[in-house]
Write an enzyme that holds these catalytic residues in place. Structure first.
Site, PDB file in Angstrom:
ATOM      1  N   CYS A  74       0.826  -1.208   0.000  1.00 47.85           N
ATOM      2  CA  CYS A  74       0.000   0.000   0.000  1.00 47.85           C
ATOM      3  C   CYS A  74       0.857   1.254   0.000  1.00 47.85           C
ATOM      4  O   CYS A  74       1.716   1.421   0.869  1.00 47.85           O
ATOM      5  CB  CYS A  74      -0.899  -0.035   1.231  1.00 47.85           C
ATOM      6  N   TRP A 107      -7.484  -6.633   6.026  1.00 45.21           N
ATOM      7  CA  TRP A 107      -6.124  -7.100   5.829  1.00 45.21           C
ATOM      8  C   TRP A 107      -5.848  -8.218   6.844  1.00 45.21           C
ATOM      9  O   TRP A 107      -6.380  -8.204   7.959  1.00 45.21           O
ATOM     10  CB  TRP A 107      -5.132  -5.969   6.072  1.00 45.21           C
ATOM     11  N   THR A 141      -8.402  -0.012   7.121  1.00 43.63           N
ATOM     12  CA  THR A 141      -7.314   0.508   6.305  1.00 43.63           C
ATOM     13  C   THR A 141      -5.957   0.393   6.993  1.00 43.63           C
ATOM     14  O   THR A 141      -5.857   0.311   8.212  1.00 43.63           O
ATOM     15  CB  THR A 141      -7.560   1.990   5.951  1.00 43.63           C
ATOM     16  N   VAL A 142      -4.934   0.400   6.153  1.00 42.45           N
ATOM     17  CA  VAL A 142      -3.549   0.531   6.594  1.00 42.45           C
ATOM     18  C   VAL A 142      -3.007   1.831   6.018  1.00 42.45           C
ATOM     19  O   VAL A 142      -3.444   2.259   4.957  1.00 42.45           O
ATOM     20  CB  VAL A 142      -2.686  -0.666   6.119  1.00 42.45           C
ATOM     21  N   TYR A 205      -5.480   6.750  -8.763  1.00 44.28           N
ATOM     22  CA  TYR A 205      -6.684   5.996  -8.386  1.00 44.28           C
ATOM     23  C   TYR A 205      -7.912   6.517  -9.129  1.00 44.28           C
ATOM     24  O   TYR A 205      -8.803   5.745  -9.495  1.00 44.28           O
ATOM     25  CB  TYR A 205      -6.912   6.069  -6.875  1.00 44.28           C
TER      26      TYR A 205
END
Length: 365
Positions: A74, A107, A141-142, A205
């Site tokens: 990521c 994740w 999220t990370v 993105y």
């Protein structure tokens, strides 16, 4: 958000994936990323809790208390990995690495023995979010910072995490650590980082997740207008803010290093490869060859994440063999512009045992 350097109102939305994260879409095992007929809008409402010297949010700076959970795949999480290493915080904030792919829930820690994070005891990062917010409604999220003793997520506010590593954890920086957010440059830096975020970091993105031809072409034009601006800006200065590395370079690097491997093809950002933009290509190689950058870059994780997780863009799940990575170690010539990566400071030492990228994942020839 607690900082304006990474968001704009026009980039707020409800895509359900946050930075790079698992959304809640039920149509796919991995989550859907493209909405037909619409442009991509990123949800930028993160957990705004901060870890500070004064502990005003209930989480004071304290060595050994927190764990940074990140994914090498990521770009948003990669920022935090780089900054932690540049500042020498490896012995102060522990690091957990997830696998490169995730399903629609979370994740996972599938790289660890038994698929369990050895410090948190979790199989999924989702468990840390639910430990603090049992009904957490958004994407997992990370990067995320987790309090080790409670197993609760503290924050996933990725732009603020890296700024706070610089501003709040200063007493624990290594000797010779760089000043990544110098006070005298902050006003200009915030403007540069804002444009890099909206047009480049998030711009790729917007191209890749565009749901209409019109939204794609607008995103494409915005992206390459910004890359042309960066080519010009970096033609006569070694780094974005001058003679030394700053947070701005970290933020740009994590997009550039993924450009040819992922964004050019997978996200249709195909006017030019990075390797065909001479200034940016030399700049990116300069950073890659600097300790903290290339030694935290995992091309195998990067490619696996994008080509496997984004199954509505790449339904076969086939991961390309290319591109040839040997060019990343070729001479860049940027030293002719003067300056030095760490100014009066020093580079970080060797990557700690257990945190090294598998050499097979970055075959440089």
């Amino acid at each position: 958000m607690t900082t304006t350097s990474d968001t704009t109102t026009s980039d707020r939305g409800t895509d359900g994936t946050g930075a790079d994260g698992a959304g809640a879409d039920a149509q796919s095992t991995k989550g859907a990323y493209v909405t037909a007929g619409q442009g991509f809008q990123r949800d930028t409402a993160y957990i705004e809790t901060r870890i500070t010297r004064d502990g005003r949010d209930g989480y004071p700076v304290e060595p050994g208390r927190y764990r940074l959970v990140a994914a090498r795949a990521c770009p948003w999480a990669h920022r935090s990995i780089i900054v932690r290493r540049l500042l020498g915080l490896e012995g102060v904030i522990s690091q957990g690495i997830t696998g490169p792919t995730h399903d629609k829930r979370s994740w996972t820690f599938d790289l660890d023995p038994g698929g369990v994070d050895p410090v948190l005891g979790y199989e999924r990062l989702q468990q840390a979010y639910f430990a603090r917010f049992p009904d957490y409604p958004k994407g997992i999220t990370v990067p995320a910072v987790v309090e080790e003793s409670t197993g609760q997520v503290v924050t996933n506010d990725f732009p603020q995490i890296t700024l706070d590593l610089s501003l709040e954890w200063g007493e624990h920086h290594r000797d010779g650590a760089p000043d990544l957010y110098p006070e005298a440059l902050r006003a200009e830096m915030d403007e540069v980082m804002q444009r890099v975020y909206t047009e480049v970091n998030n711009g790729v993105y917007r191209c890749g997740f565009a749901g209409s031809q019109e939204s794609y072409e607008k995103a494409y034009d915005r992206l390459f207008t910004a890359l042309d601006w960066l080519e010009e800006r970096l033609a006569d200065r070694r780094y974005l803010m001058g003679d030394t590395i700053t947070e701005a370079d970290v933020r740009l690097y994590t997009t550039l290093v993924r450009f040819d491997a992922v964004y050019h093809g997978h996200f249709k950002c195909n006017r030019s490869k990075l390797s065909e933009m001479p200034v940016l290509w030399a700049y990116a190689r300069d950073l890659f060859q600097t300790p903290g950058f290339g030694d935290t870059t995992d091309f195998a994780h990067i490619k696996a994440h994008y080509y496997v997780v984004h199954e509505d863009i790449n339904p076969t799940g086939v991961v390309p063999k290319g591109p040839d990575l040997s060019g990343w170690l070729t001479p860049h010539g940027r030293e002719q512009l003067g300056g030095s990566p760490f100014g009066d400071g020093t580079p970080p030492g060797p990557v700690p045992e257990g945190e090294r990228v598998d050499p097979a994942h970055t075959p440089l020839g």
